[in-house]
Design a protein around this motif. Structure first.
Motif, PDB file in Angstrom:
ATOM      1  N   PRO A 255       0.806  -1.224   0.000  1.00 52.77           N
ATOM      2  CA  PRO A 255       0.000   0.000   0.000  1.00 52.77           C
ATOM      3  C   PRO A 255       0.842   1.278   0.000  1.00 52.77           C
ATOM      4  N   GLY A 256       1.980   1.245   0.681  1.00 49.87           N
ATOM      5  CA  GLY A 256       2.831   2.442   0.775  1.00 49.87           C
ATOM      6  C   GLY A 256       3.384   2.904  -0.559  1.00 49.87           C
ATOM      7  N   LYS A 257       3.336   2.059  -1.557  1.00 44.78           N
ATOM      8  CA  LYS A 257       3.862   2.435  -2.881  1.00 44.78           C
ATOM      9  C   LYS A 257       2.849   3.257  -3.679  1.00 44.78           C
ATOM     10  N   ILE A 258       1.601   3.254  -3.221  1.00 50.01           N
ATOM     11  CA  ILE A 258       0.582   3.979  -3.997  1.00 50.01           C
ATOM     12  C   ILE A 258       0.691   5.471  -3.719  1.00 50.01           C
ATOM     13  N   LYS A 259       0.795   6.234  -4.786  1.00 53.53           N
ATOM     14  CA  LYS A 259       0.924   7.677  -4.610  1.00 53.53           C
ATOM     15  C   LYS A 259      -0.379   8.374  -4.993  1.00 53.53           C
ATOM     16  N   GLU A 260      -0.597   8.531  -6.278  1.00 62.25           N
ATOM     17  CA  GLU A 260      -1.828   9.210  -6.683  1.00 62.25           C
ATOM     18  C   GLU A 260      -2.944   8.193  -6.930  1.00 62.25           C
ATOM     19  N   VAL A 261      -4.160   8.598  -6.608  1.00 63.46           N
ATOM     20  CA  VAL A 261      -5.326   7.804  -7.007  1.00 63.46           C
ATOM     21  C   VAL A 261      -6.208   8.725  -7.852  1.00 63.46           C
ATOM     22  N   TYR A 262      -6.245   8.434  -9.148  1.00 58.37           N
ATOM     23  CA  TYR A 262      -7.041   9.242 -10.062  1.00 58.37           C
ATOM     24  C   TYR A 262      -8.450   8.654 -10.138  1.00 58.37           C
ATOM     25  N   GLY A 263      -9.421   9.443  -9.793  1.00 59.21           N
ATOM     26  CA  GLY A 263     -10.812   8.975  -9.825  1.00 59.21           C
ATOM     27  C   GLY A 263     -11.549   9.576 -11.009  1.00 59.21           C
ATOM     28  N   ILE A 264     -12.048   8.701 -11.878  1.00 61.93           N
ATOM     29  CA  ILE A 264     -12.742   9.164 -13.081  1.00 61.93           C
ATOM     30  C   ILE A 264     -14.249   9.076 -12.896  1.00 61.93           C
ATOM     31  N   PHE A 265     -14.945  10.092 -13.318  1.00 64.06           N
ATOM     32  CA  PHE A 265     -16.413  10.042 -13.318  1.00 64.06           C
ATOM     33  C   PHE A 265     -16.938  10.795 -14.520  1.00 64.06           C
ATOM     34  N   ASP A 310     -24.567  11.943  -9.090  1.00 62.59           N
ATOM     35  CA  ASP A 310     -24.992  11.684  -7.714  1.00 62.59           C
ATOM     36  C   ASP A 310     -23.805  12.031  -6.805  1.00 62.59           C
ATOM     37  N   LEU A 311     -23.840  13.233  -6.236  1.00 65.63           N
ATOM     38  CA  LEU A 311     -22.664  13.693  -5.478  1.00 65.63           C
ATOM     39  C   LEU A 311     -22.413  12.923  -4.178  1.00 65.63           C
ATOM     40  N   PRO A 312     -23.450  12.559  -3.404  1.00 65.36           N
ATOM     41  CA  PRO A 312     -23.150  11.744  -2.214  1.00 65.36           C
ATOM     42  C   PRO A 312     -22.477  10.414  -2.595  1.00 65.36           C
ATOM     43  N   ALA A 313     -22.951   9.793  -3.680  1.00 67.06           N
ATOM     44  CA  ALA A 313     -22.336   8.523  -4.106  1.00 67.06           C
ATOM     45  C   ALA A 313     -20.900   8.755  -4.576  1.00 67.06           C
ATOM     46  N   LEU A 314     -20.677   9.893  -5.240  1.00 65.96           N
ATOM     47  CA  LEU A 314     -19.329  10.212  -5.720  1.00 65.96           C
ATOM     48  C   LEU A 314     -18.391  10.447  -4.528  1.00 65.96           C
ATOM     49  N   ARG A 315     -18.918  11.163  -3.533  1.00 67.58           N
ATOM     50  CA  ARG A 315     -18.090  11.439  -2.343  1.00 67.58           C
ATOM     51  C   ARG A 315     -17.736  10.136  -1.617  1.00 67.58           C
ATOM     52  N   TYR A 316     -18.694   9.217  -1.585  1.00 72.82           N
ATOM     53  CA  TYR A 316     -18.485   7.896  -0.972  1.00 72.82           C
ATOM     54  C   TYR A 316     -17.332   7.175  -1.672  1.00 72.82           C
ATOM     55  N   ALA A 317     -17.396   7.171  -3.013  1.00 70.94           N
ATOM     56  CA  ALA A 317     -16.355   6.497  -3.799  1.00 70.94           C
ATOM     57  C   ALA A 317     -14.994   7.164  -3.583  1.00 70.94           C
ATOM     58  N   VAL A 318     -14.984   8.483  -3.514  1.00 69.61           N
ATOM     59  CA  VAL A 318     -13.725   9.217  -3.297  1.00 69.61           C
ATOM     60  C   VAL A 318     -13.131   8.835  -1.935  1.00 69.61           C
ATOM     61  N   MET A 319     -14.004   8.717  -0.947  1.00 68.51           N
ATOM     62  CA  MET A 319     -13.557   8.341   0.402  1.00 68.51           C
ATOM     63  C   MET A 319     -12.961   6.928   0.411  1.00 68.51           C
ATOM     64  N   LEU A 320     -13.661   5.986  -0.202  1.00 76.49           N
ATOM     65  CA  LEU A 320     -13.200   4.589  -0.178  1.00 76.49           C
ATOM     66  C   LEU A 320     -11.858   4.405  -0.887  1.00 76.49           C
ATOM     67  N   ASN A 321     -11.655   5.206  -1.925  1.00 77.48           N
ATOM     68  CA  ASN A 321     -10.457   5.044  -2.757  1.00 77.48           C
ATOM     69  C   ASN A 321      -9.297   5.932  -2.350  1.00 77.48           C
ATOM     70  N   GLY A 322      -9.560   6.943  -1.539  1.00 83.40           N
ATOM     71  CA  GLY A 322      -8.520   7.924  -1.246  1.00 83.40           C
ATOM     72  C   GLY A 322      -8.116   8.691  -2.493  1.00 83.40           C
ATOM     73  N   VAL A 323      -9.116   9.110  -3.260  1.00 89.25           N
ATOM     74  CA  VAL A 323      -8.827   9.804  -4.527  1.00 89.25           C
ATOM     75  C   VAL A 323      -8.069  11.107  -4.265  1.00 89.25           C
ATOM     76  N   THR A 324      -7.003  11.323  -5.056  1.00 87.59           N
ATOM     77  CA  THR A 324      -6.217  12.552  -4.902  1.00 87.59           C
ATOM     78  C   THR A 324      -6.526  13.548  -6.011  1.00 87.59           C
ATOM     79  N   LYS A 325      -6.990  13.038  -7.164  1.00 89.24           N
ATOM     80  CA  LYS A 325      -7.336  13.937  -8.272  1.00 89.24           C
ATOM     81  C   LYS A 325      -8.566  13.408  -8.997  1.00 89.24           C
ATOM     82  N   LEU A 326      -9.438  14.330  -9.349  1.00 94.78           N
ATOM     83  CA  LEU A 326     -10.662  13.945 -10.048  1.00 94.78           C
ATOM     84  C   LEU A 326     -10.534  14.239 -11.534  1.00 94.78           C
TER      85      LEU A 326
END
Ligand code: IMP
Length: 425
Positions: A255-265, A310-326
């Motif tokens: 896990p420590g090797k993961i830097k950016e998490v790009y979240g696409i929507f 659906d912004l609440p669902a999007l926020r949920y996904a961002v939280m679960l993934n630790g998204v750094t950039k959208l």
């Protein structure tokens, strides 16, 4: 030191991951798939041509990149052989640029039949599976009876295949499906000849060696976070962990090797298959979005259900993934509409919430906010965006608390607007 960036979908799949991986790939040394299988359909468009990849990572069209099918993937040799054939006209040196994990599970023809049989038996409650054998193959993996790609070279592979196949046939005896098992066996073993031309290795060593040499790895997610087996709209989900945590287990990287998490929507929302979809538009406006966005499944051709963001669902996904950039896709589809809406919260019996409930808002009312649409155009930078689009972006960034740094304005590679600081490798 090397790094892993993860790119994944934040909705119900089909967000446009293929396009963005293809766009970002030249910045990476390795592109790796970590879960899913031929249920995925990653569409890439360049030089006026469109190409759909199912199991092969989307970095394949760029020279000098190593593409990895990781251990978390379930691979169908028959679809794989077809994909390799379809790539012939591109003259790529695939044997050099593609390696496969010896721990990836093999989809055999009876897995597909089981998928069909299970769907039929679910009746009204059917998941709307792509019927590619994904669920039954992951089931066998967990039951510890599955076959792995590394088993192909074992002298007793045929017997092991037959044992698993017969196990499946015993279950299929209770279902009314028409098939010719000899023909399926034959097709499967023919496809293995194609598979054997590739390096089937412990990809976890190769990826970690690359990381210690300072290489950068892009982990390419499939499906979307709302289809995740743990956090998605269960049981209407796929059978793997589609969230960023899946990249560690599905590739063997710490896990420590993961830097950016790009979240696409997408600037709106789609879903293919059954299951809850709170913001779905069941009227003519849904049909209009489907037409404008050409929303038909890349794997099955099925029409996709369409609705507002659906912004609440999007926020949920961002939280679960630790998204750094959208990354926001398909803004051109919402251009020149009379009105755009986004769901900003849910309400039931006078109680408001912005958390996704267990069964995804069955019986909840949605709270919407309206936005003005923007004019369509070939924008080259964020500064050129019309005010209405900038406002929509700003609202999302405020609501989600993550910077939005890439906007896609059309299907082609070139129709991608990036903030400079997006990819700092
Ligand atoms: P399965 O993974 O084929 O069993 O399908 C389970 C659910 O996930 C169904 O609703 C499918 O439509 C959906 N699904 C699977 N793969 C994808 C994908 O790549 N994009 C969008 N939906 C998908």
């Amino acid at each position: 030191m090397g790094r892993v960036d993860v790119l994944l979908g934040l909705q119900w799949g089909d967000e446009g991951k293929g396009k963005v991986v293809d766009f970002l790939a030249p910045k990476y040394d390795v592109v790796a798939r970590f879960q899913g299988g031929p249920n995925a359909g990653h569409t890439l468009e360049f030089d006026g041509k469109k190409h759909v990849l199912h199991q092969i990572p989307s970095g394949i069209f760029h020279e000098g990149i190593l593409n990895v099918v990781g251990n978390g993937v379930v691979l169908d040799p028959i679809t794989f052989a077809q994909e390799i054939k379809d790539l012939e006209s591109f003259n790529l040196d695939l044997q050099k640029s593609l390696i496969l994990s010896n721990k990836a599970q093999v989809i055999i023809p009876t897995h597909r039949l089981l998928d069909q049989a299970y769907e039929i038996s679910k009746g009204e409650q059917k998941i709307g599976s792509t019927l590619r054998g994904i669920g039954p193959t992951y089931q066998d993996k967990m039951a510890r009876v599955g076959l792995r790609l590394g088993d192909l070279v074992e002298p007793d592979f045929k017997q092991r295949y037959e044992k698993l196949r017969d196990r499946h046939l015993a279950i299929l005896d209770n279902h009314d499906l028409d098939f010719n098992i000899q023909a399926l066996d034959e097709k499967f073993f023919q496809a293995l000849d194609v598979l054997r031309q590739f390096d089937i290795v412990s990809t976890e060593y190769i990826i970690n060696d690359q990381l210690s040499q300072g290489s950068s790895v892009l982990a390419e997610g499939a499906q979307g976070s709302l289809l995740d087996i743990d956090f998605g709209s269960y049981p209407f989900v796929t059978s793997s962990n589609t969230i960023s945590a899946g990249a560690c287990a599905g590739l063997g990287v710490p896990p420590g090797k993961i830097k950016e998490v790009y979240g696409i929507f997408k600037a709106y929302c789609t879903r293919v298959g059954s299951g809850p979809f709170p913001t779905e538009l069941l009227d003519a406006s849904g049909e209009d979005l489907r037409k404008r966005g050409n929303e038909f499944g890349a794997t099955t051709g099925r029409p996709r259900r369409c609705g507002w963001l659906d912004l609440p669902a999007l926020r949920y996904a961002v939280m679960l993934n630790g998204v750094t950039k959208l990354f926001m896709m398909k803004v051109d589809v919402l251009a020149d509409l009379e009105e755009i809406k986004a769901c900003v919260g849910y309400e039931r019996e006078g109680v408001k919430t912005d958390q996704v409930p267990l069964n995804f808002t069955e019986d909840w009312q949605l709270l919407h906010q309206s936005f003005k649409s923007w004019s369509d155009g070939q924008y080259q930078s964020f500064g050129q965006f019309p005010d209405e689009l900038s406002e929509y972006i700003h609202f999302i960034e405020q609501n989600i608390s993550v910077p939005l740094t890439l906007v896609s304005t059309g299907p082609d590679r070139t129709q991608t607007v990036l903030k400079e600081e997006t990819i700092a490798l």
